[in-house]
Structure formats: structure tokens, C-alpha cells
Enzyme design. Structure first.
Site, PDB file in Angstrom:
ATOM      1  CG  ASN A 259      72.257   6.614 -28.354  1.00 36.88           C
ATOM      2  OD1 ASN A 259      72.405   5.731 -29.186  1.00 36.88           O
ATOM      3  ND2 ASN A 259      72.850   6.572 -27.180  1.00 36.88           N
ATOM      4  CG  ASP A 260      67.253   5.149 -28.541  1.00 37.58           C
ATOM      5  OD1 ASP A 260      68.346   4.620 -28.268  1.00 37.58           O
ATOM      6  OD2 ASP A 260      66.360   5.371 -27.701  1.00 37.58           O
ATOM      7  CB  VAL A 261      66.559   8.907 -34.040  1.00 35.27           C
ATOM      8  CG1 VAL A 261      65.400   9.059 -33.088  1.00 35.27           C
ATOM      9  CG2 VAL A 261      67.602   9.989 -33.838  1.00 35.27           C
TER      10      VAL A 261
ATOM     11  CB  ALA B  94      65.618   2.187 -26.828  1.00 34.77           C
TER      12      ALA B  94
END
Ligand code: NAP
Length: 462
Positions: free
Chosen positions: A387-389, A428
Site C-alpha cells: 500500500n504505502d510503497v 502510515a
């Protein structure tokens, strides 16, 4: 005898250095681990022989019990629980250093009644500070990671000033301890401050920053061990402590760089607390879903596929089905690779270890810098529990807490398929605008279950 022990220490130190060197490459990591373990065995046996506190039979019995406990936990712990286990190990290391410093101080001042020299005093005080901070800091990190206390940052006004005042008080009392070393009250105050500072520096940190803190605490535990080595005049402890201290700080820096954050920014804490900043304030995301059958058809007609694995792949244990998907694609002459983000998952190298466990060859795992330009020419990017990456807000939204973090350019591919269970956020705690992009299709469900079905469909097609 002493010479033999020093030679044993030298051999152990060389094995530690070689062990760390081998740990640098995934394919040699197992060997590195083994070399370091042999080095530790040599160091323990040599030390216990010098101390002459137990016979070889007793030594063997103790190591058998300790080894059995270690083996039990190594087998039991899930891959996703490794960071919390490392946190606990760091805590034990800090506690041991603190314990040795206190017993040495007590023995010399209260039992032997001798004056402690300057080097010894500084070593004891360093061990108390770093060991104490590492101990309570690691326990708080462990509690946060295993969910026993909230993982959210806990902040209050004047927090950093309080930490600074406590450290200054520590320094003042440390000088008093040095001057009036027969007064146990001073050392008690030092221990109390160190333990309190450990709690205070970790509580404001939460969310995605916890792995960085654990790596930093790992470095502290090494420094504490090094200081203890000076107290005990034990060379192998000094060498091993320095290696852990240095490698921990290097790893901390690598992680900070991968998140585009300074270490100070991580330590000041509060990251992820105001998660609504930026990404969530915009219009709500409109997504398009895709089913298992359509996904299989898309793969069947693709000529290039890049998989972006993330934390969710670890949770779902979807690494084995990834190998099956790779086999199905390669049967169709589809170019198939994995793009590895340096902080995908919950620890550095997390994805590499999982994919290696599924016998996926290392040359299929391509690091971010080497693959990022290839996304634009790729037919399908399959995002598996990441997700965040892959959140483009890191590039586009200066208000986003992850702004500036280097990401994998998954959004540039012709089609992006995202395998996750829901619209749940990543570590995050922010929304991902990629999921609303026109080229993005959501494949909802547990990654292992849905991708197993996709592979099943592909097998039927062939
Ligand atoms: P992530 O942003 O934490 O997202 C993981 C996603 O996996 C979630 O959105 C979740 O969505 C999905 N998921 C969970 N269980 C799943 C399942 N069974 N099947 C399918 N999907 C599942 O993961 P990431 O992209 O790997 O990013 C890593 C984060 O950790 C980054 O913020 C990074 O900065 C941080 N971090 C990592 C390290 C490190 O060393 N690796 C160090 C410091 C920080 P659903 O709930 O909707 O399924």
C-alpha cells in the site's frame, strides 16, 4: 590458558565479521547466520572456562536448555512477529548490560571497598544509561508492536524539553556518582532516569516508524554491550558490541533514507498521528473492481508482469501462490519479475526472505532503483498486499505524511491489479489515491485465497 582464551576470542570476532559480511547477500545469509552462531558458541565456552564457575557438563546442560528455548521461539515466531521479537532481544541485551554495570559497581564499592578508576566509572555510567534506555524503550516497542498497548504515538507538550532536562540531570548525577562513589543513592537515581528516558523516547513514536526505532534500539544494545565489555575487560564483548552498534545504526540510516525522513524527524515522533493530512481531504476515491476470472484473462494475454509484494503478502502467506503464478506466466513466455521496495513489509529484507522461502530465485527480485523505469513499459503490475510503497501521494501531495518517500512507480504501468482485502490503509495510516486511478483494478479478498483462484483459472485455460 589466558592466551588460548584470547585466541578463541579472536576466532569468534573474525566469525562475527564474516557472518555480517555474508548477511549482506540473501543467498549467503544462512551461512552468515551459522558462522555468527558458531562464533558466539566459541565466545561463550571461552568466557565460561575463564570464569571457572561451572564444569563442562553444567555448561553443556545450560546451553542445551538455552538452545532449546531459542529453537522453540525461532520455530514458533511468525515472520510478521520478527520485529517485536527483535525488540524483546534488544531489551534483554540492555537489561543484561545494566545488570552487569550495577553488580560491578556494587561489588567494587560495597564488597571490595576499592576506588573505581575513571575508565571503569565512565563505562559503568554508559552501561547504565544506554542499557536502561534500551531496556525500557525496547519493552515499550514490544508492547506497541504486539498490540498490548496502542501503537499510536503518545505526545504531550514539553515532551522533548523534559527528555533534555532528564538527560542533563543524568549527567549531573553521573558526575556526583564519580565523585562520591560510595553513595548507592546516586547510582539508583541514574538507573531510574535511564529507565524513564527509555519509555519517554519511544512513546511518541508509532506507525511506520517503529521498525526504525527497533533498529536504533538494536544499535543501542550493541553500544551498551560494548561499554559492558570495558567494565569486564572482555575483548570479544567489545568487538561484538561494536559490530551490533555500528550495523544497527547503518540499518537505521538505510531505513530513514528509504522513507525520506531524517533520524531526528523519526525520533521527535508523532508520525502518522495526523493521518488525514492531504490524501484524505480530497474527493473520495472511486474504484473499479475486478474478479478472479477477468484477472486470469488479463494475465493470460500479458507479455510483461511485475509483482509488488508488501506487508499483506506476509500476512496472507501468499508467497507460495506467487511462485505458482510465476510458473503459469513463464509457461506463457510472459516476462515476470518482483519489484522490491527497501521498506516493504515490516523489516528490511522481509519480502526477499518470504519469496526465497517459496523458492523464487534471487535474480527475479529487482530492487527499486533498478526496476522503477521499467513500470511504464509493463502490461500488468500486481500489487499484493502493498500500500504505502506504491502510494503516489509520496510524489504528488506535499501535505501527505509520506511526501518525499521514494516509491515504486506501479501507477505508471498499463494496468495495475491490487490484491487486498478491503480499502484498509497501510502502516502510515493514509489513503492511497492509486486505487482510484483509471488504470487500477481492485481484486478484493485475502491475497492467498484470491490469487490461488486466479492461478486455478489460468491452469484451466492452458
Ligand atoms: P502497508 O502499507 O503496511 O500495507 C499493507 C496492506 O496489506 C494493507 O493496506 C492491507 O490492506 C493489506 N493486507 C493485509 N492483510 C492482507 C491479506 N491477508 N491479504 C491481502 N492484503 C492484505 O505495506 P507496505 O506497502 O509493504 O509498506 C510498508 C510500510 O511499513 C511502509 O509504510 C514503510 O514505511 C513501513 N516501514 C517498513 C519498514 C521495513 O523495514 N520494511 C521499516 C520502517 C517502516 P487490507 O486491510 O485492505 O487488506
Amino acid at each position: 590458558m589466558s592466551n588460548i582464551v584470547q585466541i578463541a576470542y579472536l576466532i569468534a570476532s573474525v566469525l562475527f565479521v564474516l557472518g555480517i559480511k555474508f548477511l549482506g547477500k540473501t543467498k549467503d545469509a544462512r551461512r552468515g547466520n551459522m558462522l555468527s552462531a558458531v562464533g558466539m558458541l566459541i565466545a561463550i565456552v571461552a568466557t565460561l572456562t575463564t570464569l571457572e564457575i561451572m564444569s563442562f557438563v553444567e555448561m553443556f546442560a545450560c546451553m542445551l536448555v538455552g538452545g532449546a528455548i531459542g529453537l522453540y521461539y525461532a520455530k514458533k515466531v511468525e515472520m510478521t512477529q520478527i520485529p517485536e521479537m527483535v525488540a524483546l532481544f534488544n531489551g534483554f541485551g540492555g537489561m543484561a548490560s545494566l545488570g552487569v554495570a550495577l553488580s560491578d559497581h556494587f561489588f567494587k564499592t560495597q564488597v571490595q571497598g576499592v576506588e573505581i578508576d575513571t575508565v571503569n566509572s565512565v563505562s559503568i555510567i554508559a552501561s547504565v544509561l544506554i542499557g536502561g534506555v534500551t531496556f525500557t524503550g525496547s519493552v515499550v516497542a514490544w508492547l506497541k508492536l504486539n498490540g498490548k498497548v496502542s501503537g499510536q504515538p503518545i505526545t504531550f507538550s514539553g515532551q522533548h524539553l523534559l527528555n533534555l532536562l532528564l538527560l542533563l540531570t543524568f549527567l549531573g548525577v553521573a558526575v556526583m556518582t564519580y565523585l562520591f562513589q560510595i553513595e548507592p543513592i546516586y547510582i539508583t537515581i541514574l538507573v531510574a532516569i535511564a529507565l524513564l528516558v527509555g519509555v519517554l523516547i519511544v512513546i511518541p513514536i508509532g506507525g511506520a516508524d517503529m521498525p526504525v526505532v527497533i533498529s536504533l534500539l538494536n544499535s543501542y544494545s550493541g553500544m551498551a554491550a560494548c561499554a559492558t565489555g570495558f567494565i569486564l575487560n572482555n575483548n570479544v564483548l567489545i568487538v561484538a558490541g561494536s559490530l551490533v552498534g555500528a550495523s544497527g545504526i547503518i540499518l537505521t540510516q538505510i531505513m530513514c533514507k528509504a522513507m525520506n525522513r531524517s533520524l531526528m524527524n523519526v525520533l521527535l515522533g508523532g508520525f502518522g498521528q495526523t493521518t488525514s493530512a492531504g490524501a484524505q481531504d480530497g474527493p473520495s476515491i472511486v474504484i473499479k473492481e475486478i474478479g478472479v476470472e477477468e484477472s486470469a484473462m488479463l494475465f493470460d494475454s500479458a507479455s510483461s508482469v511485475i509483482v509488488v509484494p508488501g506487508y499483506g503478502m506476509a500476512v496472507a502467506q501468499a508467497q507460495h501462490v506467487m511462485r505458482e503464478l510465476m510458473e503459469q506466466c513463464e509457461k506463457r513466455n510472459i516476462d515476470f519479475r518482483f519489484a522490491i521496495h527497501p521498506v516493504a513489509g515490516r523489516m528490511p529484507g522481509h519480502m526477499n526472505v518470504l519469496l526465497a522461502e517459496a523458492n523464487i530465485s534471487y535474480d527475479k527480485l529487482i530492487e527499486m532503483e533498478s526496476i522503477n523505469d521499467d513500470f511504464a513499459n509493463t502490461d500488468i503490475v500486481l500489487v499484493v498486499g502493498a500500500n504505502d510503497v506504491v502510494n503516489p501521494a509520496a510524489r504528488t501531495n506535499p501535505q501527505s505524511p509520506i511526501y518525499g518517500m521514494p516509491i515504486l512507480n506501479a501507477d505508471k504501468a498499463r494496468t495495475v491489479i491490487v490484491s487486498k482485502r478491503s480499502m484498509g490503509k497501510g502502516y502510515a495510516g493514509i489513503e492511497n489515491e492509486l486505487f482510484g486511478y483509471p488504470n487500477c483494478l481492485m481484486l478484493f479478498g485475502d491475497a492467498k485465497q484470491t490469487l490461488t483462484k486466479v492461478v486455478g483459472e489460468m491452469k484451466e485455460m492452458s
